[in-house]
Design a protein around this motif. Structure first.
Motif, PDB file in Angstrom:
ATOM      1  N   ALA A 266     -16.136  17.497 -11.654  1.00 42.38           N
ATOM      2  CA  ALA A 266     -15.413  16.551 -10.805  1.00 42.38           C
ATOM      3  C   ALA A 266     -16.348  15.475 -10.267  1.00 42.38           C
ATOM      4  N   GLU A 267     -17.526  15.873  -9.847  1.00 42.32           N
ATOM      5  CA  GLU A 267     -18.496  14.913  -9.328  1.00 42.32           C
ATOM      6  C   GLU A 267     -19.003  13.990 -10.439  1.00 42.32           C
ATOM      7  N   PHE A 268     -19.197  14.535 -11.630  1.00 45.21           N
ATOM      8  CA  PHE A 268     -19.647  13.748 -12.778  1.00 45.21           C
ATOM      9  C   PHE A 268     -18.641  12.647 -13.108  1.00 45.21           C
ATOM     10  N   LEU A 269     -17.366  13.007 -13.179  1.00 42.09           N
ATOM     11  CA  LEU A 269     -16.341  12.015 -13.509  1.00 42.09           C
ATOM     12  C   LEU A 269     -16.223  10.946 -12.420  1.00 42.09           C
ATOM     13  N   GLU A 270     -16.478  11.348 -11.176  1.00 39.62           N
ATOM     14  CA  GLU A 270     -16.438  10.381 -10.072  1.00 39.62           C
ATOM     15  C   GLU A 270     -17.589   9.385 -10.173  1.00 39.62           C
ATOM     16  N   LYS A 271     -18.771   9.862 -10.575  1.00 35.92           N
ATOM     17  CA  LYS A 271     -19.951   8.995 -10.617  1.00 35.92           C
ATOM     18  C   LYS A 271     -20.083   8.221 -11.926  1.00 35.92           C
TER      19      LYS A 271
END
Length: 262
Positions: free
Chosen positions: A213-218
């Protein structure tokens, strides 16, 4: 709070991978193809099958040196209207898989290697999308085109076609016995856990979900230092006569971003 790093792979009974664990975890976050290269018996297959168990995936494990195309897709069957064909599925066919391990990929016949190419690169077989497929993994022994006298030979293990090799975002060289600590040698040699299912009570699955989730956000605003590192590494390797394609540079940046989160 303890600063000791948690090793997720050790929870699965996988030892000797501490130094490459962040890269392997990054490949789980990105979902990009992962290739392990190492000598026989170094735990490559065990690691990848253990990951599928820990993540609760519908998994397929294919031996590329033995597989026939029908094993992969099933048996072709004409549609009733005569306008096309469909494939009769078996428990071994690829259509429902969430993760695929192509073992012994360097021993693959050229015609099968071409078919695995689209699976690794596009998540497709015969032009048909594999809608459920999340992970594409492969493992192989080292190829020895210029084998030195006395070194271990793997007859039939050939270098991958450069175009296929270029599709693997992460290539990890696996260590051998001499790379294990004394305690890890004892753990690896201990037969008591043989055949046990890899179960870390969902720890890895929860971590990967959060990292993803954090990867897709960044990803839409990838940090400049990550991009700079990918560009410098690609350029320097090229100057050392190790070509990294523009596509691979982008995969490198994705892996680096995921590794910073891991």
């Amino acid at each position: 709070m303890s600063s000791e790093k948690h090793h997720f792979l050790r929870d699965l009974g996988v030892y000797g991978y501490d130094h490459v664990e962040p890269v392997i975890l990054a490949a789980l976050v990105t979902g990009d193809p992962l290739l392990l290269i190492g000598k026989a018996g170094t735990g490559k297959t065990f690691l990848l099958n253990s990951l599928s168990e820990a993540l609760g995936l519908e998994h397929r494990h294919y031996n590329a040196s033995l597989i026939a195309f029908d094993d992969l897709v099933g048996f072709p069957y004409p549609e009733k209207d005569g306008e096309g064909i469909r494939y009769l599925e078996t428990p071994a066919t690829v259509w429902q898989a969430q993760s695929v391990l192509i073992d012994e990929i360097s021993r693959c016949k050229p015609e099968h290697q071409n078919r695995f190419f689209s699976l690794v690169h596009e998540r497709r077989v015969q032009g048909i999308a594999l809608e459920k497929l999340r992970y594409r993994w492969a493992a192989m022994n080292p190829s020895n085109p210029d084998q030195e006298a006395g070194s271990e030979a793997y007859i039939g293990s050939e270098p991958l076609d450069p175009a296929l090799a270029d599709r693997f975002a992460v290539v990890v060289e696996v260590g051998d016995w001499e790379d294990l600590s004394v305690k890890d040698r004892q753990r690896v040699a201990d037969p008591s856990g043989e055949g046990a299912r890899s179960d870390d009570r969902g720890r890895l699955a929860r971590a990967v979900t959060g990292w993803r989730a954090e990867f897709l956000e960044k990803l839409p605003t990838t940090p400049k230092p990550v991009l700079a590192y990918a560009c410098v590494a690609t350029t320097e390797l090229g100057q050392a006569a190790i070509r990294v394609s523009p596509r691979r540079a982008r995969l490198l940046a994705r892996t680096l971003l995921a590794a910073t989160l891991v």
